[in-house]
Design a protein around this motif. Structure first.
Motif, PDB file in Angstrom:
ATOM      1  N   MET A 150       0.824  -1.199   0.000  1.00 59.31           N
ATOM      2  CA  MET A 150       0.000   0.000   0.000  1.00 59.31           C
ATOM      3  C   MET A 150       0.864   1.259   0.000  1.00 59.31           C
ATOM      4  SD  MET A 150      -2.667   1.320   2.926  1.00 59.31           S
ATOM      5  CE  MET A 150      -1.313   1.754   4.027  1.00 59.31           C
ATOM      6  N   ILE A 154       1.078   3.990  -3.051  1.00 58.19           N
ATOM      7  CA  ILE A 154       0.799   5.410  -2.846  1.00 58.19           C
ATOM      8  C   ILE A 154       1.998   6.240  -3.284  1.00 58.19           C
ATOM      9  CG2 ILE A 154       0.434   7.170  -1.067  1.00 58.19           C
ATOM     10  CD1 ILE A 154      -1.313   5.165   0.404  1.00 58.19           C
ATOM     11  N   GLU A 307      -9.658   3.062   6.244  1.00 63.86           N
ATOM     12  CA  GLU A 307      -8.541   3.851   5.725  1.00 63.86           C
ATOM     13  C   GLU A 307      -7.682   4.404   6.863  1.00 63.86           C
ATOM     14  OE1 GLU A 307      -7.710   7.523   2.605  1.00 63.86           O
ATOM     15  OE2 GLU A 307      -9.493   6.249   2.414  1.00 63.86           O
ATOM     16  N   THR A 430      -0.783  -5.737  -4.422  1.00 65.40           N
ATOM     17  CA  THR A 430      -1.290  -4.571  -3.695  1.00 65.40           C
ATOM     18  C   THR A 430      -0.786  -3.281  -4.328  1.00 65.40           C
ATOM     19  OG1 THR A 430      -1.322  -5.844  -1.631  1.00 65.40           O
ATOM     20  CG2 THR A 430      -1.434  -3.451  -1.444  1.00 65.40           C
ATOM     21  N   THR A 434      -3.378  -0.683  -6.023  1.00 67.54           N
ATOM     22  CA  THR A 434      -3.427   0.634  -5.380  1.00 67.54           C
ATOM     23  C   THR A 434      -3.209   1.730  -6.408  1.00 67.54           C
ATOM     24  OG1 THR A 434      -2.634  -0.253  -3.258  1.00 67.54           O
ATOM     25  CG2 THR A 434      -2.375   2.116  -3.617  1.00 67.54           C
ATOM     26  N   ASP A 438      -7.674   1.532  -6.736  1.00 66.67           N
ATOM     27  CA  ASP A 438      -7.710   2.438  -5.590  1.00 66.67           C
ATOM     28  C   ASP A 438      -7.112   1.727  -4.390  1.00 66.67           C
ATOM     29  OD1 ASP A 438      -9.877   1.064  -4.021  1.00 66.67           O
ATOM     30  OD2 ASP A 438     -11.091   1.656  -5.735  1.00 66.67           O
ATOM     31  N   LEU A 439      -6.903   2.487  -3.323  1.00 67.65           N
ATOM     32  CA  LEU A 439      -6.201   1.978  -2.146  1.00 67.65           C
ATOM     33  C   LEU A 439      -6.939   0.806  -1.502  1.00 67.65           C
ATOM     34  CD1 LEU A 439      -4.567   4.124   0.628  1.00 67.65           C
ATOM     35  CD2 LEU A 439      -6.164   2.335   1.254  1.00 67.65           C
ATOM     36  N   GLY A 442      -6.858  -2.367  -3.568  1.00 66.39           N
ATOM     37  CA  GLY A 442      -5.521  -2.949  -3.507  1.00 66.39           C
ATOM     38  C   GLY A 442      -5.271  -3.687  -2.220  1.00 66.39           C
ATOM     39  N   VAL A 443      -5.673  -3.082  -1.106  1.00 62.25           N
ATOM     40  CA  VAL A 443      -5.427  -3.695   0.194  1.00 62.25           C
ATOM     41  C   VAL A 443      -6.277  -4.954   0.389  1.00 62.25           C
ATOM     42  CG1 VAL A 443      -5.758  -3.353   2.673  1.00 62.25           C
ATOM     43  CG2 VAL A 443      -4.635  -1.593   1.318  1.00 62.25           C
TER      44      VAL A 443
END
Length: 550
Positions: A150, A154, A307, A430, A434, A438-439, A442-443
């Motif tokens: 993650m 990012i 989040e 992941t 991500t 999106d985050l 991915g997680v």
């Protein structure tokens, strides 16, 4: 630890021998926290404005849509309310890019921003209840490989999204973490390509100059100086960016970067502080009977909580002092922040990894860095917004580009690869999701892949087989379940007639009934094949879920 490579201490303002001793108390750490808080403030300011702009719902009149100040309010709440209550020392909270779609959709479905504000208050209450029920334990289910993935993802998206700003193309809102732009007609790559073609020379000069300062500031001849701790590189870079632009205005006016072109921080100047406060929207409580309000609130509470927990878990990995956050306390803090933000006209609040990692890399030590960033947001935004509007976005892009690089450095990928498939596969999946989705996607997918990799590992190692001519030892080395049936049947089928077999379950903490059934069938058939079978500790342990009377 698990073969992972964490950022060298020299990258986060620490000595090469390890982190400096953590001082106790607030005052002794102010020399680190105040400069870090100032840097976080500079980064957070345009992000708060950009996220507020991106949260605006289509089809809703401007008078009842998200005001830009709603993003600032959320940032102030994140600093002055959430930070003192937080379970993390270094996490920074505020409005999050990951919630913009939810906010815009909620406003559209409820008819306006004032009708949406009660949902934020309710979401905060739900988070408080989750914290009281110790729901923070959810953070512990995410493997290190997924958290690292993650962070790396990012980092990549930060670089991709900030490059256009560094080149003078500011079509996407500041703080966007979406690879695809609205309508999926353009993506981060096409935006970078367009930015290269239309690059602004003055913006590029500011970006390059700021990047040079950030690199030089980490060199030993500056980093080892005591004064560099209270004058961090990101702050110097931003001041340089402002100075260069002012110089352009004096000696080459045609090169000066202008706010009218969208290349500057654009904080609304609303007049006196009292006029600004009076302009804030208030919740419309008449919608409380609408079931949609509760649905929207539950969605915000779930996404914002997840989040926040992920961000706090990630910040713990970046913390040079390796402190462990209290995730239940974090949920309580986030709930209090959202309840208050909704009451006074702000956006939803979450812990945000971009601001948090900026805090770490700027040398923050305690919660006071986040508190100080909140003080600056409320003080300077109300008092001198016209001064803040002199900050070029290119200078802030340079800061975020360095943060992105540190989060997604090459050494991390190499270490994760060398750690083996069980670490690298969920990590890289992941990362990719991500960046390109999106985050949260991915997680969650990374978590599922991580579980699958664990099952594959257990599947391969749960049954050990050794044989010497007609002597066979079958040992269960871990939990053995129905997933191991195929391997066990294949092993038993290979045993020739007349063999001596030992099946050892001493090391297994649980043996599934399916496995015991296969062994029973083998023992019965062994009598007809002149096979001698000896068993050791083959018994099924009680399942933790018990049936009444069973």
């Amino acid at each position: 630890m698990h073969g992972l490579d964490y950022p060298p201490f020299t990258e986060i303002g620490m000595s090469e021998d390890g982190p400096d001793r953590l001082e106790s108390g607030v005052v002794s750490n102010l020399k680190y926290d105040l400069p870090a808080g100032l840097v976080v403030f500079l980064v957070a300011l345009p992000l708060c404005l950009g996220i507020a702009l991106a949260s605006r719902a289509s089809g809703i009149e401007d008078a009842n849509n998200v005001p830009l100040m709603a993003g600032i309010i959320a940032g102030v709440i994140g600093g002055l309310v959430v930070a003192p209550l937080s379970g993390s020392q270094l996490s920074v909270s505020g409005p999050a890019a990951g919630l913009t779609t939810l906010v815009a959709g909620g406003i559209a479905s409820l008819g306006g921003f004032e009708q949406f504000l009660p949902a934020i208050v309710i979401a905060g209450g739900m988070q408080i209840v989750a914290g009281l029920l110790r729901g923070g334990v959810i953070a512990n289910i995410f493997p290190v490989s997924v958290v690292e993935g993650m962070l790396a993802g990012i980092g990549i998206i930060l670089i991709l999204k900030q490059l256009p700003h560094a080149l003078g193309r500011d079509e996407d809102y500041e703080g966007s973490l979406d690879f695809w732009m609205a309508g999926h007609q353009d993506d981060a790559f096409s935006q970078i390509e367009a930015a290269i073609v239309t690059a602004s020379p003055s913006v590029v000069i500011v970006s390059v100059a700021c990047l040079i300062v950030l690199v030089v500031w980490k060199q030993p001849f500056i980093a080892n100086k005591s004064w560099s701790k209270i004058l961090p590189g990101p702050l110097v870079a931003v001041l340089l960016g402002v100075g260069l632009n002012e110089l352009f205005g004096l000696i080459a006016p045609t090169m000066q970067i202008l706010g009218t072109e969208g290349h500057m921080v654009q904080l609304p100047v609303l007049g006196s502080p009292m006029a600004t406060i009076k302009s804030l929207p208030s919740p419309d409580w008449s919608v409380m009977g609408n079931p949609k309000v509760w649905t929207v609130a539950a969605t915000i509470a779930a996404v914002a909580s997840l989040e926040s927990l992920l961000s706090v878990e990630a910040v713990d990995k970046l913390d040079p002092f390796r402190r462990t956050s209290n995730t239940n306390r974090e949920l309580l803090a986030q709930g209090a922040g959202n309840a208050l933000s909704g009451l006074i006209g702000g956006l939803p609040v979450t812990a945000v990894i971009v601001r948090s990692s900026t805090n770490v890399y700027s040398g923050g030590r305690t919660r006071m860095s986040a508190v100080f960033h909140g003080i600056l947001l409320v003080g300077l935004v109300l008092a001198v917004p016209f001064l803040l509007n002199r900050i070029p976005l290119a200078a802030l892009a340079a800061v975020l580009l360095t943060v992105g690089y540190k989060l997604s450095r090459y050494e991390l990928y190499k270490k994760m690869y060398k750690s083996g498939a069980d670490q690298f596969v969920p990590f890289i999946i992941t990362v990719l999701l991500t960046v390109f989705v999106d985050l949260l996607t991915g997680v969650m997918v990374g978590l599922v892949i991580g579980v699958v990799m664990v099952l594959i590992t257990n599947f391969q190692s749960a049954i050990s087989v050794v044989n010497d001519e007609n002597a066979w030892l079958i040992r269960f080395t871990a939990n053995v379940s129905f997933m191991n049936k195929t391997k066990l049947r294949n092993v038993l089928a290979k045993i020739p007639n007349g063999s001596e077999v030992v099946i050892d379950g001493v090391a297994a903490s649980h043996i599934d009934h399916d496995i015991l059934s296969i062994i029973e069938d083998f023992v019965e058939s062994a009598r007809f094949r002149d096979i001698t079978v000896q068993t050791r500790r083959l018994e099924s342990k009680d399942h933790p879920i018990r049936l009444p009377g069973a």
